[in-house]
Design a protein around this motif. Structure first.
Motif, PDB file in Angstrom:
ATOM      1  N   GLN A  39       0.851  -1.185   0.000  1.00  0.00           N
ATOM      2  CA  GLN A  39       0.000   0.000   0.000  1.00  0.00           C
ATOM      3  C   GLN A  39       0.882   1.227   0.000  1.00  0.00           C
ATOM      4  O   GLN A  39       1.653   1.457   0.946  1.00  0.00           O
ATOM      5  CB  GLN A  39      -0.931   0.007   1.206  1.00  0.00           C
ATOM      6  CG  GLN A  39      -1.959   1.117   1.172  1.00  0.00           C
ATOM      7  CD  GLN A  39      -3.070   0.894   2.170  1.00  0.00           C
ATOM      8  OE1 GLN A  39      -2.936   0.133   3.120  1.00  0.00           O
ATOM      9  NE2 GLN A  39      -4.188   1.566   1.959  1.00  0.00           N
ATOM     10  N   LYS A  43      -3.024   5.427  -1.641  1.00  0.00           N
ATOM     11  CA  LYS A  43      -3.502   4.448  -2.625  1.00  0.00           C
ATOM     12  C   LYS A  43      -4.093   3.226  -1.933  1.00  0.00           C
ATOM     13  O   LYS A  43      -3.869   2.988  -0.757  1.00  0.00           O
ATOM     14  CB  LYS A  43      -2.360   4.033  -3.553  1.00  0.00           C
ATOM     15  CG  LYS A  43      -1.844   5.156  -4.436  1.00  0.00           C
ATOM     16  CD  LYS A  43      -0.869   4.630  -5.474  1.00  0.00           C
ATOM     17  CE  LYS A  43      -0.421   5.735  -6.413  1.00  0.00           C
ATOM     18  NZ  LYS A  43       0.520   5.223  -7.457  1.00  0.00           N
ATOM     19  N   GLU A  44      -4.842   2.455  -2.712  1.00  0.00           N
ATOM     20  CA  GLU A  44      -5.424   1.213  -2.209  1.00  0.00           C
ATOM     21  C   GLU A  44      -4.335   0.145  -2.066  1.00  0.00           C
ATOM     22  O   GLU A  44      -3.316   0.173  -2.767  1.00  0.00           O
ATOM     23  CB  GLU A  44      -6.486   0.709  -3.186  1.00  0.00           C
ATOM     24  CG  GLU A  44      -7.651   1.643  -3.393  1.00  0.00           C
ATOM     25  CD  GLU A  44      -8.667   1.540  -2.270  1.00  0.00           C
ATOM     26  OE1 GLU A  44      -9.265   2.559  -1.920  1.00  0.00           O
ATOM     27  OE2 GLU A  44      -8.851   0.429  -1.752  1.00  0.00           O
ATOM     28  N   ARG A  45      -4.600  -0.805  -1.169  1.00  0.00           N
ATOM     29  CA  ARG A  45      -3.708  -1.947  -1.058  1.00  0.00           C
ATOM     30  C   ARG A  45      -3.824  -2.784  -2.331  1.00  0.00           C
ATOM     31  O   ARG A  45      -4.941  -3.017  -2.827  1.00  0.00           O
ATOM     32  CB  ARG A  45      -4.067  -2.786   0.162  1.00  0.00           C
ATOM     33  CG  ARG A  45      -3.106  -3.908   0.449  1.00  0.00           C
ATOM     34  CD  ARG A  45      -3.488  -4.673   1.716  1.00  0.00           C
ATOM     35  NE  ARG A  45      -3.414  -3.810   2.896  1.00  0.00           N
ATOM     36  CZ  ARG A  45      -3.530  -4.281   4.140  1.00  0.00           C
ATOM     37  NH1 ARG A  45      -3.701  -5.573   4.361  1.00  0.00           N
ATOM     38  NH2 ARG A  45      -3.473  -3.442   5.172  1.00  0.00           N
ATOM     39  N   GLU A  46      -2.686  -3.217  -2.865  1.00  0.00           N
ATOM     40  CA  GLU A  46      -2.704  -4.015  -4.086  1.00  0.00           C
ATOM     41  C   GLU A  46      -1.933  -5.313  -3.883  1.00  0.00           C
ATOM     42  O   GLU A  46      -0.981  -5.382  -3.092  1.00  0.00           O
ATOM     43  CB  GLU A  46      -2.112  -3.225  -5.261  1.00  0.00           C
ATOM     44  CG  GLU A  46      -0.677  -2.778  -5.071  1.00  0.00           C
ATOM     45  CD  GLU A  46      -0.173  -1.936  -6.234  1.00  0.00           C
ATOM     46  OE1 GLU A  46      -0.900  -1.736  -7.225  1.00  0.00           O
ATOM     47  OE2 GLU A  46       0.987  -1.472  -6.158  1.00  0.00           O
TER      48      GLU A  46
END
Length: 118
Positions: A39, A43-46
């Protein structure tokens, strides 16, 4: 339920390498698919990489050819070797686990900071 603890990470210049390790306890990791997520700020966790009990792996496109995921079922560990690091790889990296027959990750480590300077 499995508990996860990460180690590794740190600060490195672009082009350098780091290795993250995650130790699982409390349950037999043969029951789990293990993965690494990250993360970045804002931003979003990917999902970065996953590995099944038998060693089948997935890597997100942007890290393919640079990162490698591995696991040692005897030592209850999953590692992420990161080479040719880029500033955009900066973030908090989390180890995660899900049951083989589930899509939901149910356990997470505390996170390890990776910072790549230009």
């Amino acid at each position: 339920q499995v508990q996860l603890v990460e180690s590794g990470g740190g600060l490195v210049q672009a082009g350098g390498s780091l290795r993250l390790s995650c130790v699982a306890s409390g349950s037999d990791i043969l029951d789990y698919v293990l993965g690494w997520f990250r993360q970045a700020p804002g931003k979003e966790r990917e999902m970065v990489a996953t590995i099944t009990t038998y060693g089948a792996t997935y890597l997100m496109d942007s890290v393919t050819g640079r990162f490698a995921i591995s696991r040692d079922n005897d030592k209850n560990t999953v590692d992420l070797q990161m080479n040719s690091l880029k500033p955009e790889d900066t973030g908090i990296y989390y180890c995660g686990a899900r049951y083989i027959d589930s899509s939901q990750y149910l356990a997470w480590g505390q996170g390890a900071q990776v910072t790549v300077s230009p």
